[in-house]
Design a protein around this motif. Structure first.
Motif, mmCIF file in Angstrom:
data_model
loop_
_atom_site.group_PDB
_atom_site.id
_atom_site.type_symbol
_atom_site.label_atom_id
_atom_site.label_comp_id
_atom_site.label_asym_id
_atom_site.label_seq_id
_atom_site.Cartn_x
_atom_site.Cartn_y
_atom_site.Cartn_z
ATOM 1 N N SER A 164 44.614 38.341 32.909
ATOM 2 C CA SER A 164 43.689 37.196 32.844
ATOM 3 C C SER A 164 43.167 36.824 34.220
ATOM 4 O O SER A 164 43.789 37.101 35.241
ATOM 5 N N GLU A 165 42.041 36.155 34.204
ATOM 6 C CA GLU A 165 41.436 35.654 35.435
ATOM 7 C C GLU A 165 42.405 34.749 36.179
ATOM 8 O O GLU A 165 43.247 34.077 35.571
ATOM 9 N N ARG A 166 42.288 34.729 37.472
ATOM 10 C CA ARG A 166 43.022 33.768 38.299
ATOM 11 C C ARG A 166 42.598 32.373 37.872
ATOM 12 O O ARG A 166 41.409 32.103 37.713
ATOM 13 N N GLY B 286 37.503 39.658 39.153
ATOM 14 C CA GLY B 286 37.339 39.917 40.576
ATOM 15 C C GLY B 286 38.568 39.682 41.428
ATOM 16 O O GLY B 286 39.024 40.577 42.142
ATOM 17 N N ASP B 287 39.130 38.464 41.382
ATOM 18 C CA ASP B 287 40.276 38.179 42.242
ATOM 19 C C ASP B 287 41.513 38.950 41.818
ATOM 20 O O ASP B 287 42.269 39.416 42.670
ATOM 21 N N VAL B 288 41.733 39.098 40.542
ATOM 22 C CA VAL B 288 42.910 39.840 40.079
ATOM 23 C C VAL B 288 42.818 41.280 40.573
ATOM 24 O O VAL B 288 43.790 41.824 41.123
ATOM 25 N N ARG C 65 40.140 39.744 49.534
ATOM 26 C CA ARG C 65 38.686 39.824 49.338
ATOM 27 C C ARG C 65 38.039 40.831 50.287
ATOM 28 O O ARG C 65 37.061 41.481 49.941
ATOM 29 N N GLU C 66 38.583 40.964 51.474
ATOM 30 C CA GLU C 66 38.035 41.926 52.430
ATOM 31 C C GLU C 66 38.439 43.353 52.069
ATOM 32 O O GLU C 66 37.678 44.293 52.275
ATOM 33 N N VAL C 67 39.609 43.512 51.496
ATOM 34 C CA VAL C 67 40.159 44.836 51.223
ATOM 35 C C VAL C 67 39.743 45.372 49.858
ATOM 36 O O VAL C 67 39.413 46.549 49.724
ATOM 37 N N GLY C 68 39.757 44.513 48.842
ATOM 38 C CA GLY C 68 39.651 45.044 47.494
ATOM 39 C C GLY C 68 38.573 44.469 46.596
ATOM 40 O O GLY C 68 38.654 44.647 45.388
ATOM 41 N N ALA C 69 37.585 43.792 47.139
ATOM 42 C CA ALA C 69 36.568 43.178 46.274
ATOM 43 C C ALA C 69 35.765 44.244 45.528
ATOM 44 O O ALA C 69 35.304 45.209 46.119
#
Length: 194
Positions: free
Chosen positions: A92-94, A157-159, A176-180
């Motif tokens: 699920s979404e954050r 996105g965040d998960v 966010r910088e590494v895995g977006a």
């Protein structure tokens, strides 16, 4: 036995993305804020591309977040690959707490705090560490399957960025910088998470 290839799929462009709203809670997004036609096309195009270069090999296991935009995205994948899918709440979404249904520019405030402290829960937001704690068992459990060759996990996105950051061994505050991922993007996880 062949090694399992595990992919994260961020849901395609959704109504929440178009309206630039945060829609993270089941009460808000379980049956609302579904995919736009563009979102369906993003998912289809990215999966066809991966399939065309031989990245996706049967047998498959497809698992999705329960939120509508993710379920609709995994349905596109299931139709393309000719299989069924399941839902797992671990994807699920954050939960963005008090920021729910606020403009999505509020994400920047959360991510700035994430960089300093991945355990923060400002505004009632689920911490990065808490997201990883609930999502990692889904990922790692799939790596132990013996009846599939390709696993696709459809999430948000965040998960996805947190899982990717963890799999690369990078500091979680840098997720966010590494895995977006872009909407509809498919990316392979190359190691366990958590």
């Amino acid at each position: 036995m062949t090694a399992i290839r595990l992919f994260l799929l961020r849901h395609g462009q959704s109504l929440a993305n178009e309206q630039r709203l945060i829609a993270s809670k089941p009460a808000t997004a379980l049956d609302a804020f579904g995919l736009l036609p563009l979102g369906r096309e993003q998912v289809r195009r990215n999966l066809e591309e991966a399939q065309g270069v031989g990245l996706l090999k049967p047998p498959f296991r497809l698992v999705s977040s329960p939120l509508l935009r993710a379920r609709e995205s995994i349905d596109v994948a299931a139709a393309l690959l000719g299989v069924t899918s399941t839902v797992d709440p671990g994807l699920s979404e954050r939960d963005f707490g008090k920021l729910e249904l606020n403009p999505d520019d509020q994400y920047q405030r959360v991510w700035a705090k994430d960089r300093l402290d991945p355990t923060h829960r400002s505004w009632g937001v689920q911490s990065v560490v808490d997201v990883l704690t609930r999502a990692a068992p889904v990922v790692n459990g799939c790596l132990g399957l013996d009846d599939v060759e390709t696993v696709i996990l459809c999430t948000h996105g965040d998960v996805a960025s947190i899982l990717l950051c963890s799999s690369l061994g990078e500091p979680l505050g840098q997720h966010r910088e590494v895995g977006a991922l872009e909407t509809g993007e498919l990316r392979e996880l190359t190691s366990r998470v958590g």
